[in-house]
Design an enzyme around this catalytic site. Structure first.
Site, PDB file in Angstrom:
ATOM      1  N   GLN A  71       0.846  -1.213   0.000  1.00 26.61           N
ATOM      2  CA  GLN A  71       0.000   0.000   0.000  1.00 26.61           C
ATOM      3  C   GLN A  71       0.879   1.259   0.000  1.00 26.61           C
ATOM      4  OE1 GLN A  71      -3.157   0.842  -0.324  1.00 26.61           O
ATOM      5  NE2 GLN A  71      -3.818  -1.249  -0.647  1.00 26.61           N
ATOM      6  N   SER A  72       1.975   1.238  -0.742  1.00 23.16           N
ATOM      7  CA  SER A  72       2.958   2.319  -0.667  1.00 23.16           C
ATOM      8  C   SER A  72       2.449   3.644  -1.233  1.00 23.16           C
ATOM      9  CB  SER A  72       4.215   1.900  -1.428  1.00 23.16           C
ATOM     10  OG  SER A  72       5.086   2.996  -1.576  1.00 23.16           O
ATOM     11  N   ASN A  73       2.442   4.673  -0.370  1.00 24.49           N
ATOM     12  CA  ASN A  73       2.150   6.023  -0.836  1.00 24.49           C
ATOM     13  C   ASN A  73       3.291   6.543  -1.703  1.00 24.49           C
ATOM     14  OD1 ASN A  73      -0.305   6.492   0.833  1.00 24.49           O
ATOM     15  ND2 ASN A  73       1.151   6.169   2.498  1.00 24.49           N
TER      16      ASN A  73
END
Ligand SMILES: Cc1ncc(COP(=O)(O)O)c(C=O)c1O
Length: 335
Positions: A75-77
């Site tokens: 879920q990397s921003n």
């Protein structure tokens, strides 16, 4: 500190707002809490990586790159914003996803993962925890080169000295606003992950002789390890700025709010996310700012942050990940 010496792309049109949070402050009955809204930086969805990418992408363009490669969690921003910067610049982008918690990568997941698809990622590769991520990204860059193209590899979180300049710039912006708005702060509280944000703020505040302490709240690592990482990068960033190195004892990384590990929900994170939404209309995220705010709330309740203090919380963004955590965040959900 002369940041104009460094090539920079501009992705945020104006300073991000610096605002008081009166209802949160009243609910805690203690310190006056303010927020620096770096969730409102430019590029798709905003967040801290936008400031780092202003310097990193300028460097990529100077080197003639046509493809950005980077790495992050499922879920990397950071991956979302690197991809968004690539889209803005007309570059391609390939992502390496590190499955930090085994079994958590789901190509059909919502949140940032959905946005990777929507923003037109060119390739997603998945690596298990413990893989040599640097070597994997070099292999991906070699593949790009074999296609007659040129890749630029951005480290996880954009956290090298060049990227951390973005947060030295934020420190400068914060001090100018603090003066303009007549609000002197006793400390900054910020989430501490791949360390570039925390290190950049420290290096910038040190270069400005601001005398403003920073409390990092860890999202993954134990205290000693994280403090070592932040200090190392803050010293490198200060060297790039031509500023004095921040002393080791200026680095504070609290690990009491990590819980079961990186990205694993905690009750205090759920409480913090729900409080900020319901009291102030501000969306935190479940992995970084929710845990960092849980730390601030915990320190305010215990009296460690004294009731007379005026504290600024640096909001580093991340709201798109909320949609991958709906089950635990809804009223009555279980952490
Ligand atoms: C929303 C958010 N906040 C904070 C952080 C931590 O910043 P840093 O990695 O610079 O320590 C991240 C990193 O990915 C993030 O996405």
């Amino acid at each position: 500190m002369n940041l104009a010496r460094f090539p920079r792309r501009r992705y945020t049109p104006a300073p991000t707002p610096l605002q008081p949070l009166p209802r949160l402050s009243a609910a805690l009955g203690g310190p006056e809490i303010w927020i620096k809204r770096d969730d409102l930086t430019g590029l798709t969805g905003g967040g801290n990586k936008t400031r780092k990418l202003e310097f990193l992408v300028a460097d990529a363009l100077a080197q003639g790159a046509d493809t950005l490669i980077t790495v992050g969690a499922p879920q990397s921003n950071h991956c979302r914003l690197t991809l968004a910067a690539a889209v803005r610049e007309g570059l391609a982008c390939r992502l390496l996803i590190e499955e930090r918690v085994p079994g958590t990568y789901d190509p059909q997941a919502s949140g940032n993962n959905f946005l990777f698809d929507l923003l037109g990622v060119e390739q997603v590769r998945v690596a298990p925890l413990g893989a040599d991520l640097g070597a994997e990204m070099q292999a991906m860059a070699a593949e790009v080169a074999a296609e007659g193209r040129r890749a630029y590899v951005i480290p996880g979180g954009g956290s090298n000295a060049l990227g951390a300049l973005g947060y030295a710039a934020c420190a400068q912006e914060l001090m100018a606003q603090s003066f303009e708005q007549g609000a002197a702060f006793s400390r900054v509280v910020v989430a501490s992950g791949s360390a570039g944000t925390h290190a950049g703020v420290l290096a910038g505040l040190q270069a400005l002789s601001a005398g403003l302490p920073v409390t990092g709240v860890n999202v993954r690592r134990p205290r000693a390890e994280q403090e070592g990482n932040v200090h190392r990068l803050a010293v490198e960033t200060a060297a790039l700025l031509g500023a004095p190195p921040p002393p080791r004892d200026a680095v504070v990384c609290r690990d009491e709010w990590v819980g079961g590990g990186y990205s694993i929900p905690t009750d205090s994170m759920v409480e913090a996310v729900r409080m900020l939404a319901a009291l102030e209309g501000v969306l935190l995220d479940p992995v970084y700012t929710g845990k960092a705010m849980a730390g601030l709330i915990g320190m305010a309740r215990s009296g460690e942050i004294a009731s007379g203090e005026r504290v600024v919380f640096l909001h580093t963004g991340g709201w798109p990940a909320l949609f991958a955590y709906e089950g635990v965040l809804r009223a009555g959900g279980a952490a």
